[in-house]
Design a protein around this motif. Structure first.
Motif, PDB file in Angstrom:
ATOM      1  N   SER A  24      13.333  28.258 -17.373  1.00 33.13           N
ATOM      2  CA  SER A  24      12.609  27.051 -17.760  1.00 33.13           C
ATOM      3  C   SER A  24      12.147  27.140 -19.211  1.00 33.13           C
ATOM      4  O   SER A  24      12.251  26.174 -19.976  1.00 33.13           O
ATOM      5  CB  SER A  24      11.411  26.854 -16.826  1.00 33.13           C
ATOM      6  N   GLN A  25      11.653  28.337 -19.606  1.00 41.47           N
ATOM      7  CA  GLN A  25      11.235  28.523 -20.993  1.00 41.47           C
ATOM      8  C   GLN A  25      12.418  28.405 -21.953  1.00 41.47           C
ATOM      9  O   GLN A  25      12.292  27.821 -23.031  1.00 41.47           O
ATOM     10  CB  GLN A  25      10.564  29.894 -21.149  1.00 41.47           C
ATOM     11  N   SER A  26      13.561  28.951 -21.557  1.00 43.56           N
ATOM     12  CA  SER A  26      14.756  28.857 -22.401  1.00 43.56           C
ATOM     13  C   SER A  26      15.154  27.409 -22.627  1.00 43.56           C
ATOM     14  O   SER A  26      15.519  27.009 -23.737  1.00 43.56           O
ATOM     15  CB  SER A  26      15.921  29.615 -21.762  1.00 43.56           C
ATOM     16  N   HIS A  27      15.096  26.627 -21.558  1.00 45.20           N
ATOM     17  CA  HIS A  27      15.447  25.211 -21.683  1.00 45.20           C
ATOM     18  C   HIS A  27      14.496  24.508 -22.650  1.00 45.20           C
ATOM     19  O   HIS A  27      14.931  23.756 -23.534  1.00 45.20           O
ATOM     20  CB  HIS A  27      15.405  24.543 -20.308  1.00 45.20           C
ATOM     21  N   ALA A  28      13.186  24.762 -22.496  1.00 43.68           N
ATOM     22  CA  ALA A  28      12.200  24.119 -23.368  1.00 43.68           C
ATOM     23  C   ALA A  28      12.393  24.547 -24.821  1.00 43.68           C
ATOM     24  O   ALA A  28      12.307  23.727 -25.745  1.00 43.68           O
ATOM     25  CB  ALA A  28      10.792  24.457 -22.886  1.00 43.68           C
ATOM     26  N   LEU A  29      12.654  25.838 -25.031  1.00 46.62           N
ATOM     27  CA  LEU A  29      12.895  26.313 -26.389  1.00 46.62           C
ATOM     28  C   LEU A  29      14.145  25.683 -26.977  1.00 46.62           C
ATOM     29  O   LEU A  29      14.188  25.312 -28.152  1.00 46.62           O
ATOM     30  CB  LEU A  29      13.023  27.843 -26.399  1.00 46.62           C
ATOM     31  N   GLY A  30      15.187  25.572 -26.163  1.00 46.54           N
ATOM     32  CA  GLY A  30      16.426  24.961 -26.634  1.00 46.54           C
ATOM     33  C   GLY A  30      16.217  23.527 -27.076  1.00 46.54           C
ATOM     34  O   GLY A  30      16.755  23.090 -28.110  1.00 46.54           O
ATOM     35  N   GLN A  31      15.416  22.778 -26.307  1.00 47.66           N
ATOM     36  CA  GLN A  31      15.132  21.384 -26.674  1.00 47.66           C
ATOM     37  C   GLN A  31      14.353  21.324 -27.981  1.00 47.66           C
ATOM     38  O   GLN A  31      14.642  20.482 -28.849  1.00 47.66           O
ATOM     39  CB  GLN A  31      14.328  20.712 -25.556  1.00 47.66           C
ATOM     40  N   ARG A  32      13.364  22.216 -28.146  1.00 44.84           N
ATOM     41  CA  ARG A  32      12.575  22.215 -29.377  1.00 44.84           C
ATOM     42  C   ARG A  32      13.432  22.628 -30.566  1.00 44.84           C
ATOM     43  O   ARG A  32      13.291  22.080 -31.671  1.00 44.84           O
ATOM     44  CB  ARG A  32      11.379  23.156 -29.215  1.00 44.84           C
ATOM     45  N   ILE A  33      14.343  23.573 -30.372  1.00 38.91           N
ATOM     46  CA  ILE A  33      15.233  24.009 -31.451  1.00 38.91           C
ATOM     47  C   ILE A  33      16.120  22.861 -31.912  1.00 38.91           C
ATOM     48  O   ILE A  33      16.321  22.637 -33.110  1.00 38.91           O
ATOM     49  CB  ILE A  33      16.067  25.231 -30.990  1.00 38.91           C
ATOM     50  N   LEU A  34      16.666  22.111 -30.956  1.00 40.93           N
ATOM     51  CA  LEU A  34      17.490  20.940 -31.312  1.00 40.93           C
ATOM     52  C   LEU A  34      16.666  19.901 -32.065  1.00 40.93           C
ATOM     53  O   LEU A  34      17.145  19.286 -33.027  1.00 40.93           O
ATOM     54  CB  LEU A  34      18.085  20.324 -30.045  1.00 40.93           C
ATOM     55  N   GLN A  35      15.416  19.689 -31.626  1.00 41.47           N
ATOM     56  CA  GLN A  35      14.546  18.735 -32.305  1.00 41.47           C
ATOM     57  C   GLN A  35      14.268  19.171 -33.739  1.00 41.47           C
ATOM     58  O   GLN A  35      14.280  18.357 -34.670  1.00 41.47           O
ATOM     59  CB  GLN A  35      13.238  18.584 -31.522  1.00 41.47           C
ATOM     60  N   LEU A  36      14.034  20.488 -33.917  1.00 44.08           N
ATOM     61  CA  LEU A  36      13.786  21.004 -35.267  1.00 44.08           C
ATOM     62  C   LEU A  36      15.009  20.838 -36.165  1.00 44.08           C
ATOM     63  O   LEU A  36      14.882  20.543 -37.360  1.00 44.08           O
ATOM     64  CB  LEU A  36      13.383  22.479 -35.195  1.00 44.08           C
ATOM     65  N   GLU A  37      16.200  21.026 -35.604  1.00 42.82           N
ATOM     66  CA  GLU A  37      17.420  20.813 -36.388  1.00 42.82           C
ATOM     67  C   GLU A  37      17.509  19.364 -36.868  1.00 42.82           C
ATOM     68  O   GLU A  37      17.808  19.098 -38.029  1.00 42.82           O
ATOM     69  CB  GLU A  37      18.644  21.159 -35.544  1.00 42.82           C
ATOM     70  N   LYS A  38      17.211  18.440 -35.964  1.00 46.53           N
ATOM     71  CA  LYS A  38      17.253  17.018 -36.332  1.00 46.53           C
ATOM     72  C   LYS A  38      16.232  16.713 -37.421  1.00 46.53           C
ATOM     73  O   LYS A  38      16.533  16.003 -38.400  1.00 46.53           O
ATOM     74  CB  LYS A  38      17.005  16.147 -35.100  1.00 46.53           C
ATOM     75  N   GLU A  39      15.017  17.248 -37.268  1.00 39.12           N
ATOM     76  CA  GLU A  39      13.983  17.020 -38.272  1.00 39.12           C
ATOM     77  C   GLU A  39      14.382  17.627 -39.618  1.00 39.12           C
ATOM     78  O   GLU A  39      14.123  17.042 -40.677  1.00 39.12           O
ATOM     79  CB  GLU A  39      12.659  17.616 -37.792  1.00 39.12           C
ATOM     80  N   ALA A  40      15.032  18.785 -39.591  1.00 41.12           N
ATOM     81  CA  ALA A  40      15.493  19.402 -40.834  1.00 41.12           C
ATOM     82  C   ALA A  40      16.573  18.555 -41.494  1.00 41.12           C
ATOM     83  O   ALA A  40      16.570  18.367 -42.722  1.00 41.12           O
ATOM     84  CB  ALA A  40      16.013  20.811 -40.549  1.00 41.12           C
ATOM     85  N   TYR A  41      17.498  18.014 -40.679  1.00 42.09           N
ATOM     86  CA  TYR A  41      18.549  17.143 -41.228  1.00 42.09           C
ATOM     87  C   TYR A  41      17.926  15.902 -41.883  1.00 42.09           C
ATOM     88  O   TYR A  41      18.364  15.447 -42.955  1.00 42.09           O
ATOM     89  CB  TYR A  41      19.516  16.700 -40.138  1.00 42.09           C
ATOM     90  N   ASP A  42      16.905  15.337 -41.231  1.00 47.62           N
ATOM     91  CA  ASP A  42      16.272  14.131 -41.764  1.00 47.62           C
ATOM     92  C   ASP A  42      15.616  14.420 -43.106  1.00 47.62           C
ATOM     93  O   ASP A  42      15.721  13.611 -44.052  1.00 47.62           O
ATOM     94  CB  ASP A  42      15.217  13.609 -40.778  1.00 47.62           C
ATOM     95  N   ILE A  43      14.938  15.573 -43.215  1.00 44.13           N
ATOM     96  CA  ILE A  43      14.283  15.915 -44.485  1.00 44.13           C
ATOM     97  C   ILE A  43      15.330  16.151 -45.574  1.00 44.13           C
ATOM     98  O   ILE A  43      15.168  15.718 -46.717  1.00 44.13           O
ATOM     99  CB  ILE A  43      13.406  17.169 -44.315  1.00 44.13           C
ATOM    100  N   ALA A  44      16.426  16.840 -45.210  1.00 42.40           N
ATOM    101  CA  ALA A  44      17.466  17.164 -46.193  1.00 42.40           C
ATOM    102  C   ALA A  44      18.324  15.958 -46.540  1.00 42.40           C
ATOM    103  O   ALA A  44      18.987  15.941 -47.580  1.00 42.40           O
ATOM    104  CB  ALA A  44      18.354  18.283 -45.654  1.00 42.40           C
TER     105      ALA A  44
END
Length: 919
Positions: free
Chosen positions: A545-565
């Motif tokens: 369950s923790q892995s799934h939650a971390l995976g979702q947050r990691i994907l969200q961070l990637e999207k946020e990084a793409y938006d800033i860049a």
């Protein structure tokens, strides 16, 4: 000329500088700073020996710079003007380095008026023209201009290989354009200016677009922007720059090597062993000297020759040995009688795995006296394998002796063999000695493997595992090794273990303090065996369950990084990060890598994250990705499928301070400063009806500092039961204890722990986010209020410089090879270690003493209470709920009672259904 012939050219000047900076401050007389420095000499020997093994050669030359000016100084008066003079300690080693290189069989060359690069260039191009394959060994990127289809550069220190494709990939231009590239970029190391503000990226882009420097110069008027202006401004300088960076390939060498056509003059020579032995003795390289001692060979020439079907007779250095192979019950009974009569027996197991909890026995060897050993093959396979005694019945016959604590036993890394026997239902008792731990206590800064120990202390070299089983994908299981060869290998290990013990044990036996530390390590090894075997239960569902939650947050961070860049990019690519950070978003360049590239490492990201959102996103992304890959994804895979428990491996003989190291999985590095890290600890659980308890020493290193410094104010704070950080804040800020603010206490806590680790005012300023002067004022006030701490630090550094080591409260010796180093940063690091090591080492001794004391009581009184982890200054238990009151009372009492310091020891207890709630 045959294409199979190879010429190896060693950039000796590059080698000796790298050896000097890579090696510790070794001396001809160890511990005597006044004796001759030898670190660069030893490093040079190591590097040349490694190169000879890695690159077989027909011809070889080691090229050094000659003293005096070169033709480049005539071209440009400021050439290399910014270089520091050669350190005196390195200068003193130049002549002996030249001497030992020749003795090792390498021709040596140094030509006046030119540099080593020019000599290498001349030899390389001439040899390649005659059809030889040329390998240049150097870390110098300037030599890349020499590379072609026959000339390759290797860097043995980092594994880098520069062939045509490698140079092109690294610099963005092929070797044929490297002179033009270097002319444009310049060479800061040699003080050769290039075109201002033109870096590697721009230079490569121009050259690939225009084809050459000459073509670029011809079109300089068309180059736009500031870069174009700078290029046009440098046009008059570029021919000079080109002449400075171009490696000569036509040096006059005939007087020195009789020209390349006479290749005999640079043929690889044999080592001059007699002179080498004298050289090694002179400069204190005892293990190298011993390795040159004559080695007797088996009369048959076969290392594994057998006089009959059951005995292996080999000749080891300095003595005959007879190794038996036990294939019958009569032979086993005879050897059982021998081991039962022996006062001490060395044991070694051969197994199916390095994972001690899954390893099964393939064979067992014993040694009862020097040169006398036997091997019992038990699970060898293959068409030529002889009939072997049945494993279960052999262990049944050995079990009474193995489990008898009065029958003393010896091993190399005994904890591993304990596990192996335990996998077969045998709990070995009577392990009195471990040569790995003897070495760890006596010579913590040296390797502790049996091969190294045998060579260092007995002059014996032996058969390697790779000799028997091969390497990599072609490696065979030990069970497929022919029995005669397996017997020679395993018997030799037991025999060498006994040999090494006979050298090391008397040294420990005659030193009361070191003997006590060794006995602690032996007892700790047994306790760690129990902890590892117990393991800790993991909640696999919660981790998923923790892995799934971390995976979702990691994907969200990637999207946020793409938006800033403003674009997608590879978050793990330094090249792409550099382009987005510095070219697109205009962030400042904080530092550069060794190759001149703009760095985007962790330190840079943390600095940039103070002002920019994208680096902050990347830091969070990296942190969560590491948590996911290292823990939430992996822990369940490491658990025993039968029990759901994870069994870490605690390495004793690793940290120089005596601290334990946890591996597969590493339970000591689970981050606790973030919610995600703490959540991982929630997955370490107790089974139904049981709980987890954590017992942790409170502020142990500060208490040790109070004890060893004897500072009255610190001692008073601990004796009065004060909050020591609040007490420090009161002293430093000059306010009453009850008036200390939370911010002042935080500052004081940082100061307290920072100074233990030798933190400077700069480091404190960075940690607290204040200016350097304010940090310096805090440190000055601290030492004014705690003068005993200041005095301890000064006395400890002076003592370390005089002796070469410091000690813990209990006598563990912490060696500091760099404490008198001429290298300023290394010496400063050793001085910080001298201050900190006694505290870290004493804390390590205390937790080991606590583990042993607690385990002894558990064995005697509470077998249902399991010690399941040791993490820094904390012991973790799994126990029945009914035993909680006992543990809350007794374990802190036991932990506090293992030593009497000038301040009371305090252990605090927490209990809960999982590790996080108990902590």
């Amino acid at each position: 000329m045959s294409e199979s012939k190879t010429l190896v050219l060693v950039d000796g000047s590059s080698y000796l500088y790298r050896a000097f900076h890579a090696m510790p401050d070794l001396r001809a007389v160890p511990g005597d700073p006044a004796s001759s420095p030898t670190g660069a000499i030893r490093g040079m020997i190591n590097m040349l020996q490694a190169l000879k093994k890695e690159v077989p050669a027909d011809y070889a030359v080691c090229v050094f710079d000659a003293s005096g000016p070169t033709f480049r100084d005539d071209i440009y008066a400021d050439y290399k003007a910014n270089r520091s003079p050669m350190p005196d300690d390195l200068r003193a080693q130049i002549a002996p380095i030249h001497e030992v290189v020749r003795l090792l069989g390498w021709p040596v060359l140094a030509i006046a008026g030119v540099e080593a690069d020019d000599v290498i260039g001349t030899l390389a191009k001439t040899a390649a023209a005659q059809g030889l394959r040329v390998v240049i060994s150097s870390g110098d990127k300037d030599l890349s201009q020499l590379v072609d289809e026959r000339i390759t550069i290797i860097d043995t220190m980092n594994g880098k290989r520069r062939d045509v494709a490698g140079v092109t990939a690294e610099f963005g231009v092929p070797p044929a354009l490297m002179v033009d590239f270097q002319t444009l970029v310049g060479d800061a190391v040699d003080n050769v200016p290039g075109v201002p503000k033109v870096g590697p990226k721009t230079a490569a882009k121009w050259l690939m677009e225009y084809g050459s420097l000459d073509a670029l110069v011809a079109s300089a008027g068309a180059i736009k922007g500031v870069a174009g202006e700078n290029l046009r401004g440098a046009l008059d300088w570029l021919p000079t720059a080109r002449s400075l960076v171009t490696i000569k390939t036509d040096c006059e060498l005939a007087d020195h090597v009789a020209g390349l056509p006479a290749l005999d003059s640079i043929a690889v020579g044999a080592e001059q062993t007699g002179e080498l032995a004298d050289f090694y003795q002179k400069y204190g390289f005892k293990s190298l000297a011993r390795a040159l001692e004559p080695q007797a060979q088996p009369a048959s020439g076969d290392l594994f020759a057998q006089p009959d079907a059951s005995t292996v007779a080999v000749q080891a250095q300095r003595r005959d040995v007879a190794y038996d192979i036990i294939l019958t019950w009569a032979q086993l009974d005879a050897w059982l009688a021998r081991i039962q009569a022996a006062p001490l027996v060395a044991i070694d197991t051969e197994t199916t795995s390095l994972d001690e909890l899954r390893a099964a026995i393939v064979g067992i060897s014993f040694s009862v006296e020097p040169g006398a050993a036997a091997y019992i093959p038990l699970a060898h396979e293959g068409p030529d394998a002889p009939a072997q005694l049945p494993l279960a019945e052999v262990l049944a016959r050995l079990k009474p002796w193995l489990e008898d604590p009065a029958r003393l036993k010896l091993g190399q890394h005994i904890k591993y063999d304990r596990h192996v026997f335990a996998n077969h239902g045998v709990e070995v008792r009577g392990y009195a000695h471990d040569t790995m731990l003897q070495s760890y206590v006596l010579e913590v800064h040296k390797p502790h493997g049996l091969t190294s120990l045998a060579e260092r202390h007995t002059g014996r070299s032996g058969i390697s595992y790779e000799d028997l089983c091969g390497k990599g994908a072609k490696q065979i299981p030990f069970a497929q090794v022919p029995v005669d060869k397996a017997a020679a290998y395993s018997c030799e290990d037991s025999d060498q273990t006994l040999d090494v013990h006979r050298v090391l044990w008397p040294q420990l036996e005659n030193d009361e303090k070191l003997r006590a530390i060794y006995e602690l390590e032996i007892a700790c090894s047994e306790t760690l065996f129990r902890i590892e075997r117990n393991g800790v239960l993991i909640d696999a569902q919660q981790l998923a369950s923790q892995s799934h939650a971390l995976g979702q947050r990691i994907l969200q961070l990637e999207k946020e990084a793409y938006d800033i860049a403003g674009q997608p990019f590879n978050l793990g690519s330094p090249k792409q990060l550099g382009e987005i950070f510095f070219d697109k978003l205009g962030m400042p360049v904080v530092k550069k890598t060794a190759t001149g590239a703009r760095s985007t490492d962790e330190e840079v990201l943390e600095k940039l994250a103070e002002d920019y959102p994208l680096p902050a996103k990347l830091l969070e992304h990296r942190s969560l990705a590491k948590l996911k890959s290292t823990y939430t994804d992996k822990l369940s895979q490491l658990a025993d499928p039968r029990t759901g428990r994870v069994h870490t491996h605690y390495a004793q003989a690793v940290a120089v301070t005596g601290r334990l190291s946890s591996n597969d999985p590493n339970l000591q590095n689970i981050p606790v400063r973030t919610a995600e890290g703490r959540r991982i600890r929630e997955a370490f659980i107790a089974p139904p009806g049981r709980v987890i308890a954590s017992c942790d020493y409170s502020q142990i290193e500060l208490r040790i500092m109070a004890h060893i410094s004897g500072d009255e104010a610190l001692l008073r704070a601990f004796h009065d039961g004060l909050d020591v950080h609040r007490a420090t804040a009161s002293e430093v800020f000059g306010v009453a204890v009850d008036q200390v603010s939370s911010e002042q206490r935080r500052y004081a806590k940082t100061i307290n722990f920072g100074l233990i680790y030798g933190m400077s005012s700069y480091g404190l300023a960075k940690s607290l986010g204040i200016d350097n002067q304010a940090a310096k004022n805090y440190i000055d006030r601290y030492f004014q209020r705690y003068p005993g701490v200041w005095q301890y630090m000064q006395e400890t550094k002076a003592q370390a410089k005089a002796r070469g080591y410091v000690e813990t409260v209990f006598g563990r010796r912490l060696v500091l090879p760099e404490i008198n180093s001429p290298n300023g940063p290394r010496r400063a690091a050793a001085e910080r270690a001298a201050i900190n090591a006694p505290m870290q080492g004493t804390a390590a001794d205390l937790i080991k003493k606590a583990m042993v004391a607690v385990q002894q009581v558990l064995d005697a009184q509470k077998p249902g209470v399991l010690m399941i982890m040791q993490v820094h200054d904390e012991l973790v238990f799994e126990l029945p709920e009914a035993e909680v009151d006992w543990l809350r009372l007794e374990v802190p009492r036991l932990m506090a009672g293992v030593a009497q310091l000038k301040v009371p020891l305090l252990a605090e207890v927490g209990v809960g259904p999982n590790w996080e709630q108990a902590h």
